[in-house]
Design a protein around this motif. Structure first.
Motif, short mmCIF file in Angstrom:
data_model
loop_
_atom_site.label_atom_id
_atom_site.label_comp_id
_atom_site.label_asym_id
_atom_site.label_seq_id
_atom_site.Cartn_x
_atom_site.Cartn_y
_atom_site.Cartn_z
N LYS A 141 28.72 50.18 48.19
CA LYS A 141 29.80 50.28 49.16
C LYS A 141 31.19 50.30 48.52
O LYS A 141 32.20 50.25 49.23
CB LYS A 141 29.70 49.13 50.17
N ALA A 142 31.26 50.40 47.22
CA ALA A 142 32.56 50.45 46.54
C ALA A 142 33.28 51.74 46.91
O ALA A 142 32.67 52.77 47.19
CB ALA A 142 32.36 50.36 45.03
N ALA A 197 25.83 42.30 48.95
CA ALA A 197 26.89 41.63 49.70
C ALA A 197 27.16 40.23 49.16
O ALA A 197 28.31 39.76 49.16
CB ALA A 197 26.52 41.56 51.19
N GLU A 198 26.12 39.55 48.68
CA GLU A 198 26.29 38.21 48.15
C GLU A 198 27.22 38.21 46.94
O GLU A 198 28.01 37.29 46.73
CB GLU A 198 24.94 37.62 47.77
N PRO A 226 36.01 43.46 40.98
CA PRO A 226 36.29 44.88 41.11
C PRO A 226 34.94 45.63 41.09
O PRO A 226 33.99 45.16 40.47
CB PRO A 226 37.12 45.21 39.86
N SER A 227 34.88 46.77 41.76
CA SER A 227 33.57 47.41 41.94
C SER A 227 33.64 48.92 41.80
O SER A 227 34.70 49.54 41.96
CB SER A 227 32.97 47.03 43.29
N ARG A 228 32.50 49.51 41.53
CA ARG A 228 32.32 50.96 41.44
C ARG A 228 30.95 51.30 42.04
O ARG A 228 30.03 50.48 42.04
CB ARG A 228 32.37 51.45 40.00
N HIS A 229 30.82 52.55 42.52
CA HIS A 229 29.51 52.99 43.03
C HIS A 229 28.94 54.10 42.15
O HIS A 229 29.65 54.72 41.35
CB HIS A 229 29.61 53.43 44.49
#
Length: 218
Positions: free
Chosen positions: A97-98, A130-131, A138-141
């Motif tokens: 979901k990033a 989600a946890e 910071p995130s990436r997909h």
């Protein structure tokens, strides 16, 4: 030098053996070869039994051409406090979901660790990431199609270390694994293609066939 890949383990231990199930063990072992020498793969949040069992198996299998594997009973936040001084900004969460797609530039110094939720493919997908998302990384997909966790690690390594764009990696979606003329199983995930075949962990094809035949035992 490679990167550190962190697998926050979220699977239950096998009820009979009290350690990780066989298919989890195969996927975790595969991650070492996908990450390659010079890298580290940390498995966090393991039970004591699973940590001891995996450590023993990793030690026996050696490390030639593979990443160093380290098993931990503590969770990823405790490991970050110990190794990175609690700096979450150095850790990239691979999150379906990033907003941003993982790119080769993400391996140019911003991130030192790449974090995965250790659920090796749910069908249908459950948002167990989600946890980890709530922790503020910071995130990436890696695109819209679900991958097994070992595939996600292999793709991440190719992007951030080998500098191959996501769109340039050869994939196959939902491949059919054929055992013989009459028996096959469709895998509900996306895989890297190698030599025209989905890149499965060594031993996984045999385990799938064994599990499929168990389903016909009465």
């Amino acid at each position: 030098m490679g990167f550190a890949y962190i697998i926050e383990h979220m699977e239950e231990d096998d009820e009979s053996s009290k350690v990780v199930p066989p298919w989890v063990e195969l996927e975790y072992a595969h991650m070492r070869s996908l990450a390659g020498s010079g890298s580290q793969v940390h498995f966090t949040h393991l039970s004591q039994n699973s940590s001891n069992s995996l450590t023993e198996k990793f030690t026996k299998s050696g490390s030639d051409g593979q990443a160093e594997a380290v098993c931990h009973e503590v969770g990823v936040l405790d490991l970050i406090k110990e190794r990175l001084g609690g700096d979450l900004e150095k850790v990239c969460l691979l999150d379906p979901k990033a907003e941003k797609e993982l790119s080769p530039e993400d391996g140019d110094g911003r991130f030192e660790w790449f974090l995965f939720g250790g659920i090796l493919g749910d069908d249908p997908p459950r948002d167990r990431t989600a946890e980890l998302r709530l922790m503020g990384f910071p995130s990436r997909h890696l695109g819209p199609t679900q991958m097994t966790t070992d595939t996600a690690l292999g793709v991440t390594k190719r992007v951030v270390q080998d500098k191959v764009a996501l769109s340039k990696i050869p994939y196959i979606d939902h491949p059919t694994i054929r055992f013989n003329a009459k028996e096959s199983v469709e895998m509900p995930f996306k895989y890297i293609v190698q030599n025209g075949e989905p890149l499965l962990p060594p031993g996984m094809r045999e385990l799938l066939f064994e599990d499929m035949n168990k389903g016909f035992e009465f």
